[in-house]
Design a protein around this motif. Structure first.
Motif, PDB file in Angstrom:
ATOM      1  N   VAL A  19      29.605  47.798  34.674  1.00 20.88           N
ATOM      2  CA  VAL A  19      30.446  48.980  34.845  1.00 20.88           C
ATOM      3  C   VAL A  19      31.902  48.520  34.886  1.00 20.88           C
ATOM      4  N   ILE A  20      32.705  49.098  33.997  1.00 22.20           N
ATOM      5  CA  ILE A  20      34.130  48.780  33.944  1.00 22.20           C
ATOM      6  C   ILE A  20      34.927  50.078  34.080  1.00 22.20           C
ATOM      7  N   PRO A  21      35.470  50.342  35.289  1.00 23.18           N
ATOM      8  CA  PRO A  21      36.354  51.498  35.432  1.00 23.18           C
ATOM      9  C   PRO A  21      37.732  51.133  34.884  1.00 23.18           C
ATOM     10  N   ILE A  22      38.331  52.026  34.120  1.00 24.59           N
ATOM     11  CA  ILE A  22      39.624  51.701  33.511  1.00 24.59           C
ATOM     12  C   ILE A  22      40.614  52.854  33.667  1.00 24.59           C
ATOM     13  N   ALA A  34      39.135  46.131  34.847  1.00 28.45           N
ATOM     14  CA  ALA A  34      39.695  46.160  33.489  1.00 28.45           C
ATOM     15  C   ALA A  34      40.569  44.956  33.168  1.00 28.45           C
ATOM     16  N   ARG A  35      41.179  44.365  34.159  1.00 28.77           N
ATOM     17  CA  ARG A  35      42.059  43.216  33.931  1.00 28.77           C
ATOM     18  C   ARG A  35      41.374  41.885  34.222  1.00 28.77           C
ATOM     19  N   THR A  36      40.066  41.892  34.302  1.00 27.92           N
ATOM     20  CA  THR A  36      39.309  40.674  34.607  1.00 27.92           C
ATOM     21  C   THR A  36      38.748  40.070  33.329  1.00 27.92           C
ATOM     22  N   TRP A  37      39.020  38.806  33.139  1.00 26.80           N
ATOM     23  CA  TRP A  37      38.453  38.093  32.000  1.00 26.80           C
ATOM     24  C   TRP A  37      37.433  37.106  32.534  1.00 26.80           C
ATOM     25  N   ILE A  38      36.185  37.388  32.259  1.00 31.09           N
ATOM     26  CA  ILE A  38      35.087  36.574  32.760  1.00 31.09           C
ATOM     27  C   ILE A  38      34.969  35.303  31.925  1.00 31.09           C
ATOM     28  N   ASP A  39      34.766  34.188  32.601  1.00 31.48           N
ATOM     29  CA  ASP A  39      34.550  32.926  31.914  1.00 31.48           C
ATOM     30  C   ASP A  39      33.198  32.957  31.205  1.00 31.48           C
ATOM     31  N   LYS A  40      33.146  32.325  30.073  1.00 28.34           N
ATOM     32  CA  LYS A  40      31.942  32.334  29.222  1.00 28.34           C
ATOM     33  C   LYS A  40      30.669  31.920  29.975  1.00 28.34           C
ATOM     34  N   GLY A  41      30.773  30.962  30.859  1.00 32.88           N
ATOM     35  CA  GLY A  41      29.589  30.464  31.572  1.00 32.88           C
ATOM     36  C   GLY A  41      29.371  31.060  32.940  1.00 32.88           C
ATOM     37  N   ILE A  87      41.808  45.814  27.814  1.00 32.16           N
ATOM     38  CA  ILE A  87      40.392  46.191  27.733  1.00 32.16           C
ATOM     39  C   ILE A  87      39.631  45.513  26.597  1.00 32.16           C
ATOM     40  N   ASP A  88      40.249  45.297  25.456  1.00 34.55           N
ATOM     41  CA  ASP A  88      39.553  44.625  24.354  1.00 34.55           C
ATOM     42  C   ASP A  88      39.083  43.238  24.794  1.00 34.55           C
ATOM     43  N   ARG A  89      39.985  42.490  25.364  1.00 33.69           N
ATOM     44  CA  ARG A  89      39.636  41.133  25.793  1.00 33.69           C
ATOM     45  C   ARG A  89      38.637  41.155  26.953  1.00 33.69           C
ATOM     46  N   VAL A 137      31.870  51.871  30.216  1.00 37.68           N
ATOM     47  CA  VAL A 137      33.302  51.946  30.464  1.00 37.68           C
ATOM     48  C   VAL A 137      33.628  53.378  30.894  1.00 37.68           C
ATOM     49  N   ILE A 138      34.207  53.505  32.072  1.00 39.13           N
ATOM     50  CA  ILE A 138      34.591  54.812  32.589  1.00 39.13           C
ATOM     51  C   ILE A 138      36.114  54.898  32.532  1.00 39.13           C
ATOM     52  N   ASP A 139      36.614  55.703  31.608  1.00 37.85           N
ATOM     53  CA  ASP A 139      38.055  55.905  31.475  1.00 37.85           C
ATOM     54  C   ASP A 139      38.460  57.008  32.445  1.00 37.85           C
ATOM     55  N   ASP A 140      39.232  56.628  33.441  1.00 30.00           N
ATOM     56  CA  ASP A 140      39.600  57.522  34.523  1.00 30.00           C
ATOM     57  C   ASP A 140      40.916  58.248  34.238  1.00 30.00           C
ATOM     58  N   GLY A 141      40.963  58.914  33.084  1.00 30.73           N
ATOM     59  CA  GLY A 141      42.115  59.735  32.743  1.00 30.73           C
ATOM     60  C   GLY A 141      43.312  58.982  32.193  1.00 30.73           C
ATOM     61  N   SER A 142      43.072  57.940  31.435  1.00 30.91           N
ATOM     62  CA  SER A 142      44.174  57.147  30.861  1.00 30.91           C
ATOM     63  C   SER A 142      45.053  58.011  29.966  1.00 30.91           C
ATOM     64  N   SER A 143      46.350  57.687  29.964  1.00 27.46           N
ATOM     65  CA  SER A 143      47.285  58.407  29.095  1.00 27.46           C
ATOM     66  C   SER A 143      47.770  57.523  27.945  1.00 27.46           C
TER      67      SER A 143
END
Length: 108
Positions: A8-11, A95-102, A18-20, A41-47
């Motif tokens: 779950v990714i709230p944005i 949304a701003r978290t980049w998870i390491d591959k492993g 978000i792409d990355r 992905v839950i878009d919480d009203g992005s403009s």
């Protein structure tokens, strides 16, 4: 070994990240050999263009699901994601978290 996973990714206005975030999350899921998964992905009203970017990714990947709602706050967005999750194991990713591959290997 985890066989199924809902992410779950709230944005909110996360077009820059978000792409990355989604790409890195998918890499970590594949590296952990989790075959059955969904990225909600839950878009919480992005403009900004956040929803358009996620929609473009969703068209290429059946595992990505997008729900757009009016702005209700991050915790309500997370709750929406949990309610939409199909699997018992749920991972929250910001949304701003980049998870390491492993990083998810320990789950399997």
């Amino acid at each position: 070994m985890i066989k199924e996973l809902s992410v779950v990714i709230p944005i909110f206005n996360a077009a820059e990240w978000i792409d990355r975030t989604i790409t890195r999350t998918e890499e970590a899921i594949r590296e952990a050999s989790i075959q059955t998964y969904e990225i909600i992905v839950i878009d919480d009203g992005s403009s900004d263009d956040t929803a358009k970017i996620v929609e473009k990714l969703r068209k290429k990947n059946k595992h990505i699901k997008l729900h757009v709602q009016e702005n209700k706050g991050r915790f309500i967005a997370r709750k929406q994601g949990v309610e939409r999750a199909r699997y018992n194991r749920i991972l929250f990713v910001d949304a701003r978290t980049w998870i390491d591959k492993g990083s998810l290997k320990f789950l399997s």
